[in-house]
Design a protein around this motif. Structure first.
Motif: not given
Length: 92
Positions: A27-54
């Motif tokens: 989860l801490q790796d996404f601090f500061g990011m407002r927008d979901t990462p996207r890929i490809g020419a059609d800007h497909t949003p990635l499904v983001v799995h936010l993980l706890a420290p464990n």
């Protein structure tokens, strides 16, 4: 294939059958990011799995901005109790 998060950490993109592509990172790796990462020419949003420290998922989303606004306050309270040594800012 991987995507580089705002903090510079590369994160592997996973593809599985007919499911949308996804990434998983702390989860801490996404601090500061407002927008979901996207890929490809059609800007497909990635499904983001936010993980706890464990390294277990605490949330899965394609709407990172909505997560920060609606769900993070509750997740933050829970994680602060479980992992008091980690930083859990109010406005990541």
């Amino acid at each position: 294939m991987s995507v580089r998060l705002q903090n510079g950490r590369p994160t592997k993109i996973h593809y599985s059958g007919d499911k949308p592509p996804w990434i998983a990172s702390r989860l801490q790796d996404f601090f500061g990011m407002r927008d979901t990462p996207r890929i490809g020419a059609d800007h497909t949003p990635l499904v983001v799995h936010l993980l706890a420290p464990n390294q277990r998922a605490v949330q899965t989303t394609t709407d990172l901005a909505g997560f920060w606004e609606r769900l993070y306050p509750q997740v933050r309270r829970e994680l602060m109790r479980r992992y008091p040594r980690h930083s859990w800012p109010e406005g990541p």
